[in-house]
Scaffold this motif. Structure first.
Motif, PDB file in Angstrom:
ATOM      1  N   HIS A  36      44.333  41.593  35.564  1.00  0.00           N
ATOM      2  CA  HIS A  36      43.770  40.499  36.360  1.00  0.00           C
ATOM      3  C   HIS A  36      43.356  39.329  35.461  1.00  0.00           C
ATOM      4  CE1 HIS A  36      41.866  38.517  39.713  1.00  0.00           C
ATOM      5  NE2 HIS A  36      40.680  38.552  39.101  1.00  0.00           N
ATOM      6  N   LEU A  37      42.819  39.624  34.280  1.00  0.00           N
ATOM      7  CA  LEU A  37      42.438  38.563  33.344  1.00  0.00           C
ATOM      8  C   LEU A  37      43.631  37.687  32.974  1.00  0.00           C
ATOM      9  CD1 LEU A  37      40.052  40.165  30.691  1.00  0.00           C
ATOM     10  CD2 LEU A  37      39.500  38.424  32.391  1.00  0.00           C
ATOM     11  N   GLU A  38      44.779  38.312  32.776  1.00  0.00           N
ATOM     12  CA  GLU A  38      45.968  37.556  32.395  1.00  0.00           C
ATOM     13  C   GLU A  38      46.667  36.913  33.583  1.00  0.00           C
ATOM     14  OE1 GLU A  38      48.823  39.567  29.991  1.00  0.00           O
ATOM     15  OE2 GLU A  38      47.412  39.897  28.350  1.00  0.00           O
ATOM     16  N   ALA A  39      46.349  37.350  34.787  1.00  0.00           N
ATOM     17  CA  ALA A  39      47.068  36.872  35.969  1.00  0.00           C
ATOM     18  C   ALA A  39      46.377  35.729  36.698  1.00  0.00           C
ATOM     19  CB  ALA A  39      47.285  38.031  36.941  1.00  0.00           C
ATOM     20  N   SER A  40      45.084  35.565  36.485  1.00  0.00           N
ATOM     21  CA  SER A  40      44.333  34.609  37.299  1.00  0.00           C
ATOM     22  C   SER A  40      43.557  33.627  36.438  1.00  0.00           C
ATOM     23  CB  SER A  40      43.358  35.369  38.202  1.00  0.00           C
ATOM     24  OG  SER A  40      42.448  34.481  38.814  1.00  0.00           O
ATOM     25  N   ALA A  41      43.646  32.370  36.781  1.00  0.00           N
ATOM     26  CA  ALA A  41      42.932  31.330  36.034  1.00  0.00           C
ATOM     27  C   ALA A  41      41.417  31.506  36.112  1.00  0.00           C
ATOM     28  CB  ALA A  41      43.331  29.953  36.555  1.00  0.00           C
ATOM     29  N   ASP A  42      40.906  32.052  37.192  1.00  0.00           N
ATOM     30  CA  ASP A  42      39.459  32.217  37.365  1.00  0.00           C
ATOM     31  C   ASP A  42      38.918  33.513  36.775  1.00  0.00           C
ATOM     32  OD1 ASP A  42      39.303  29.820  38.761  1.00  0.00           O
ATOM     33  OD2 ASP A  42      39.642  30.802  40.688  1.00  0.00           O
ATOM     34  N   ALA A  43      39.793  34.458  36.472  1.00  0.00           N
ATOM     35  CA  ALA A  43      39.349  35.788  36.067  1.00  0.00           C
ATOM     36  C   ALA A  43      38.587  35.792  34.748  1.00  0.00           C
ATOM     37  CB  ALA A  43      40.532  36.738  35.993  1.00  0.00           C
ATOM     38  N   VAL A  44      38.918  34.910  33.825  1.00  0.00           N
ATOM     39  CA  VAL A  44      38.229  34.903  32.537  1.00  0.00           C
ATOM     40  C   VAL A  44      36.750  34.610  32.733  1.00  0.00           C
ATOM     41  CG1 VAL A  44      38.049  33.692  30.322  1.00  0.00           C
ATOM     42  CG2 VAL A  44      40.286  34.356  31.209  1.00  0.00           C
ATOM     43  N   ARG A  45      36.434  33.743  33.657  1.00  0.00           N
ATOM     44  CA  ARG A  45      35.032  33.409  33.930  1.00  0.00           C
ATOM     45  C   ARG A  45      34.366  34.362  34.904  1.00  0.00           C
ATOM     46  NH1 ARG A  45      35.543  28.307  32.004  1.00  0.00           N
ATOM     47  NH2 ARG A  45      33.526  27.706  31.167  1.00  0.00           N
ATOM     48  N   GLN A  46      35.145  34.916  35.831  1.00  0.00           N
ATOM     49  CA  GLN A  46      34.542  35.667  36.921  1.00  0.00           C
ATOM     50  C   GLN A  46      35.004  37.120  37.051  1.00  0.00           C
ATOM     51  OE1 GLN A  46      35.540  33.273  40.308  1.00  0.00           O
ATOM     52  NE2 GLN A  46      34.285  31.570  39.631  1.00  0.00           N
ATOM     53  N   GLY A  47      36.077  37.495  36.369  1.00  0.00           N
ATOM     54  CA  GLY A  47      36.701  38.784  36.622  1.00  0.00           C
ATOM     55  C   GLY A  47      36.137  39.975  35.889  1.00  0.00           C
ATOM     56  N   VAL A  48      35.530  39.745  34.724  1.00  0.00           N
ATOM     57  CA  VAL A  48      34.972  40.856  33.952  1.00  0.00           C
ATOM     58  C   VAL A  48      33.629  40.438  33.381  1.00  0.00           C
ATOM     59  CG1 VAL A  48      37.240  41.789  33.322  1.00  0.00           C
ATOM     60  CG2 VAL A  48      36.087  40.219  31.768  1.00  0.00           C
ATOM     61  N   ASP A  49      32.865  41.426  32.953  1.00  0.00           N
ATOM     62  CA  ASP A  49      31.567  41.108  32.373  1.00  0.00           C
ATOM     63  C   ASP A  49      31.727  40.600  30.942  1.00  0.00           C
ATOM     64  OD1 ASP A  49      31.606  43.399  30.608  1.00  0.00           O
ATOM     65  OD2 ASP A  49      30.963  44.631  32.292  1.00  0.00           O
ATOM     66  N   LEU A  50      30.668  39.985  30.443  1.00  0.00           N
ATOM     67  CA  LEU A  50      30.699  39.370  29.118  1.00  0.00           C
ATOM     68  C   LEU A  50      30.988  40.359  28.000  1.00  0.00           C
ATOM     69  CD1 LEU A  50      27.822  36.757  29.103  1.00  0.00           C
ATOM     70  CD2 LEU A  50      30.227  36.352  28.624  1.00  0.00           C
ATOM     71  N   ARG A  51      30.435  41.562  28.090  1.00  0.00           N
ATOM     72  CA  ARG A  51      30.653  42.497  26.978  1.00  0.00           C
ATOM     73  C   ARG A  51      32.137  42.794  26.812  1.00  0.00           C
ATOM     74  NH1 ARG A  51      27.924  47.448  30.121  1.00  0.00           N
ATOM     75  NH2 ARG A  51      29.344  47.197  31.824  1.00  0.00           N
ATOM     76  N   HIS A  52      32.860  42.924  27.927  1.00  0.00           N
ATOM     77  CA  HIS A  52      34.295  43.178  27.841  1.00  0.00           C
ATOM     78  C   HIS A  52      35.054  41.931  27.401  1.00  0.00           C
ATOM     79  CE1 HIS A  52      33.301  46.746  30.355  1.00  0.00           C
ATOM     80  NE2 HIS A  52      34.117  47.283  29.464  1.00  0.00           N
ATOM     81  N   LEU A  53      34.651  40.777  27.891  1.00  0.00           N
ATOM     82  CA  LEU A  53      35.317  39.536  27.484  1.00  0.00           C
ATOM     83  C   LEU A  53      35.127  39.295  25.984  1.00  0.00           C
ATOM     84  CD1 LEU A  53      37.016  37.197  28.463  1.00  0.00           C
ATOM     85  CD2 LEU A  53      34.892  35.966  28.983  1.00  0.00           C
ATOM     86  N   LYS A  54      33.939  39.590  25.475  1.00  0.00           N
ATOM     87  CA  LYS A  54      33.689  39.462  24.029  1.00  0.00           C
ATOM     88  C   LYS A  54      34.590  40.416  23.248  1.00  0.00           C
ATOM     89  CE  LYS A  54      28.824  38.080  24.421  1.00  0.00           C
ATOM     90  NZ  LYS A  54      27.419  38.510  24.188  1.00  0.00           N
ATOM     91  N   ARG A  55      34.754  41.642  23.731  1.00  0.00           N
ATOM     92  CA  ARG A  55      35.617  42.620  23.057  1.00  0.00           C
ATOM     93  C   ARG A  55      37.079  42.165  23.071  1.00  0.00           C
ATOM     94  NH1 ARG A  55      33.145  47.856  26.056  1.00  0.00           N
ATOM     95  NH2 ARG A  55      31.119  47.863  25.013  1.00  0.00           N
ATOM     96  N   VAL A  56      37.519  41.616  24.205  1.00  0.00           N
ATOM     97  CA  VAL A  56      38.895  41.117  24.310  1.00  0.00           C
ATOM     98  C   VAL A  56      39.108  39.988  23.302  1.00  0.00           C
ATOM     99  CG1 VAL A  56      40.501  39.853  25.804  1.00  0.00           C
ATOM    100  CG2 VAL A  56      39.280  41.846  26.696  1.00  0.00           C
ATOM    101  N   CYS A  57      38.172  39.061  23.239  1.00  0.00           N
ATOM    102  CA  CYS A  57      38.293  37.948  22.291  1.00  0.00           C
ATOM    103  C   CYS A  57      38.337  38.459  20.851  1.00  0.00           C
ATOM    104  CB  CYS A  57      37.141  36.961  22.461  1.00  0.00           C
ATOM    105  SG  CYS A  57      37.290  35.931  23.930  1.00  0.00           S
ATOM    106  N   GLU A  58      37.480  39.404  20.539  1.00  0.00           N
ATOM    107  CA  GLU A  58      37.453  39.960  19.186  1.00  0.00           C
ATOM    108  C   GLU A  58      38.782  40.627  18.841  1.00  0.00           C
ATOM    109  OE1 GLU A  58      35.092  43.430  16.757  1.00  0.00           O
ATOM    110  OE2 GLU A  58      33.969  42.278  18.240  1.00  0.00           O
ATOM    111  N   LEU A  59      39.298  41.450  19.748  1.00  0.00           N
ATOM    112  CA  LEU A  59      40.549  42.154  19.513  1.00  0.00           C
ATOM    113  C   LEU A  59      41.722  41.187  19.350  1.00  0.00           C
ATOM    114  CD1 LEU A  59      42.189  44.809  19.355  1.00  0.00           C
ATOM    115  CD2 LEU A  59      42.399  44.675  21.843  1.00  0.00           C
ATOM    116  N   LEU A  60      41.755  40.156  20.191  1.00  0.00           N
ATOM    117  CA  LEU A  60      42.888  39.234  20.180  1.00  0.00           C
ATOM    118  C   LEU A  60      42.709  38.069  19.204  1.00  0.00           C
ATOM    119  CD1 LEU A  60      43.726  39.081  24.002  1.00  0.00           C
ATOM    120  CD2 LEU A  60      44.703  40.573  22.226  1.00  0.00           C
TER     121      LEU A  60
END
Length: 161
Positions: A36-60
């Protein structure tokens, strides 16, 4: 113009040769949530919690500030770095700003459309905000009239505040 955040996630993942399942597994996300994060323009802001978004950013290898399109509320890219300035913990800042603005717990809860228990948890647990999406934290920062980085717990890459 820069690509939308969801497309930058996909490009970074593909550049690293990772599957969406690998990213999901390494960051603790369900595959559907990462997809969903990769499929939707709004998902990065609204689709997952911050802890997971921080982990995704760190990994990528992505910068959360850049991904969310944030601007520093302190330096705005100008002036002296504020590295030496101490800031209160997020939960303490929430309590202090709520008090300074004269907002009762229930009034703040109503403005944010959350239960009063969520407000209590925000003022008690310094890590509670990481369980909410970035869009909510941005709304809270606007409501409390504080720079968003004070609540994100991710310092500005320029002034480290």
């Amino acid at each position: 113009m820069q690509q939308p955040a969801h497309l930058r996630l996909r490009a970074a993942r593909e550049a690293l040769g990772l599957s969406d399942a690998e990213v999901a597994g390494r960051t603790g996300l369900a595959l559907a949530d990462y997809a969903h994060l990769e499929a939707s323009a709004d998902a990065v802001r609204q689709g997952v919690d911050l802890r997971h978004l921080k982990r995704v950013c760190e990994l990528l290898g992505l910068d959360l500030w850049d991904l969310l399109g944030l601007r520093c509320g302190y330096c705005r890219g100008k002036g002296r770095p504020a590295r030496e300035l101490a800031s209160p913990a997020r939960h303490e800042l929430i309590r202090a700003r709520r008090d300074a603005l004269g907002l009762a717990r229930d009034a703040l809860a109503a403005r944010l459309d959350v239960r009063i228990e969520a407000i209590d948890s925000m003022m008690r647990d310094p890590n509670f905000l990481d369980t909410w999406p970035a869009a909510f934290v941005e709304d809270l920062a606007r409501t409390l009239e504080v720079p968003v980085q004070a609540l994100l717990d991710v310092p500005c890459p320029r002034c480290w505040r």
